[in-house]
Design a protein around this motif. Structure first.
Motif, mmCIF file in Angstrom:
data_model
loop_
_atom_site.group_PDB
_atom_site.id
_atom_site.type_symbol
_atom_site.label_atom_id
_atom_site.label_comp_id
_atom_site.label_asym_id
_atom_site.label_seq_id
_atom_site.Cartn_x
_atom_site.Cartn_y
_atom_site.Cartn_z
ATOM 1 N N PRO A 147 64.425 -3.123 75.861
ATOM 2 C CA PRO A 147 63.124 -3.766 76.039
ATOM 3 C C PRO A 147 62.860 -4.796 74.950
ATOM 4 O O PRO A 147 63.599 -4.887 73.968
ATOM 5 N N LEU A 148 61.807 -5.561 75.129
ATOM 6 C CA LEU A 148 61.277 -6.437 74.087
ATOM 7 C C LEU A 148 60.190 -5.665 73.346
ATOM 8 O O LEU A 148 59.433 -4.911 73.963
ATOM 9 N N THR A 149 60.113 -5.864 72.018
ATOM 10 C CA THR A 149 59.203 -5.072 71.187
ATOM 11 C C THR A 149 58.261 -5.949 70.382
ATOM 12 O O THR A 149 58.656 -6.989 69.859
ATOM 13 N N ILE A 150 57.021 -5.493 70.268
ATOM 14 C CA ILE A 150 56.033 -6.060 69.344
ATOM 15 C C ILE A 150 55.525 -4.910 68.484
ATOM 16 O O ILE A 150 55.244 -3.825 68.999
ATOM 17 N N MET A 151 55.446 -5.119 67.153
ATOM 18 C CA MET A 151 55.090 -4.027 66.247
ATOM 19 C C MET A 151 54.038 -4.457 65.237
ATOM 20 O O MET A 151 54.080 -5.575 64.716
ATOM 21 N N ASN A 152 53.102 -3.558 64.976
ATOM 22 C CA ASN A 152 52.103 -3.750 63.934
ATOM 23 C C ASN A 152 52.772 -3.430 62.594
ATOM 24 O O ASN A 152 53.183 -2.298 62.357
ATOM 25 N N VAL A 153 52.884 -4.429 61.711
ATOM 26 C CA VAL A 153 53.647 -4.223 60.483
ATOM 27 C C VAL A 153 52.916 -3.334 59.482
ATOM 28 O O VAL A 153 53.551 -2.798 58.556
ATOM 29 N N ASP A 154 51.607 -3.153 59.646
ATOM 30 C CA ASP A 154 50.859 -2.282 58.734
ATOM 31 C C ASP A 154 50.918 -0.824 59.164
ATOM 32 O O ASP A 154 51.141 0.062 58.345
#
Length: 244
Positions: free
Chosen positions: A216-223
């Motif tokens: 899949p493609l991923t988006i992540m909250n870095v905090d």
């Protein structure tokens, strides 16, 4: 209360449908900062549409666009280079086909966008965002070969090989990991180690979850490290092979 999130996005590889999914699933708002780690093209059939989307998105959203090795290869081709035959076998062929009916004016917009990409981004919390890695023991400012920012794999290989029992204060702990609070990369898909979610090793977070292949493609909250993913991208393009 509005929350200003910093969200990092892994390698897209021409999968606009997956981009739409992660933007919706992460409930992205105008207050969010989006950091794209590169490799927007090569693989699935919508590379030109991905670039159009990102260009338009940057008009209303705070975005940081990092340069990937595939973006570099596309830029060279759009500027007239026909020498990298090997590129055609690693995603370039689908991109060339996608550009067959693209106007000259639209190509010029894409060239300008690709030329504007950052080699890396260092935020106020000493978090480094870079497509691939770096090789100099003293950090990015001392890199003799900046081209490696979009091509290096040794940083990730070192992170994977590092014994977890070695303390950060040890003389044996790699110097490259000591300069930055965290390092966010793409480039080398974690599907190579049979993972499909972001992987954390040493100070490195690898967010390339294999969108070009079976992942899949991923988006992540870095905090918070919360992340959202698209469906496995090959299911969104059932008649295509991507980079498989």
């Amino acid at each position: 209360m509005t929350i200003n999130r910093t969200l990092v996005i892994g390698d897209i590889h021409g999968s606009l449908r997956a981009v739409h999914q992660i933007i919706e699933r992460a409930n992205v708002t105008k207050s969010d900062t989006l950091i794209f780690l590169g490799d927007y093209v090569d693989g699935w059939s919508q590379s030109p549409e991905v670039l159009d989307y990102l260009i338009n998105l940057s008009q209303s959203q705070n975005c940081v666009f990092i340069n990937g090795n595939h973006d570099e290869l596309l830029l060279a081709w759009l500027c007239g280079s026909k020498e990298n035959i090997d590129w055609y076998k690693h995603g370039g062929a689908s991109t060339i086909m996608a550009y067959e009916n693209i106007s000259s004016e639209r190509k010029q917009r894409h060239i300008a966008f690709l030329q504007s990409l950052k080699t890396h981004y260092l935020d106020e919390k000493n978090r480094l965002f870079i497509h691939a890695g770096f090789t100099n023991l003293n950090g990015i400012d001392y890199e003799y070969f900046p081209k490696l920012f979009s091509w290096d794999r040794t940083l990730w290989e070192l992170a994977l090989a590092l014994d977890d029992r070695i303390s950060k204060t040890s003389e044996l702990y790699p110097k490259r990991f000591k300069h930055y609070h965290e390092i966010y990369i793409g480039h080398t898909p974690v599907t190579r180690i049979n993972k499909t979610i972001p992987v954390h090793k040493a100070t490195v977070w690898n967010v390339d979850t294999g969108a070009a292949f079976k992942g899949p493609l991923t988006i992540m909250n870095v905090d918070t490290k919360e992340f959202w993913q698209s469906e496995p991208v090959f299911t969104l393009y059932p008649t295509e092979k991507g980079r498989n």
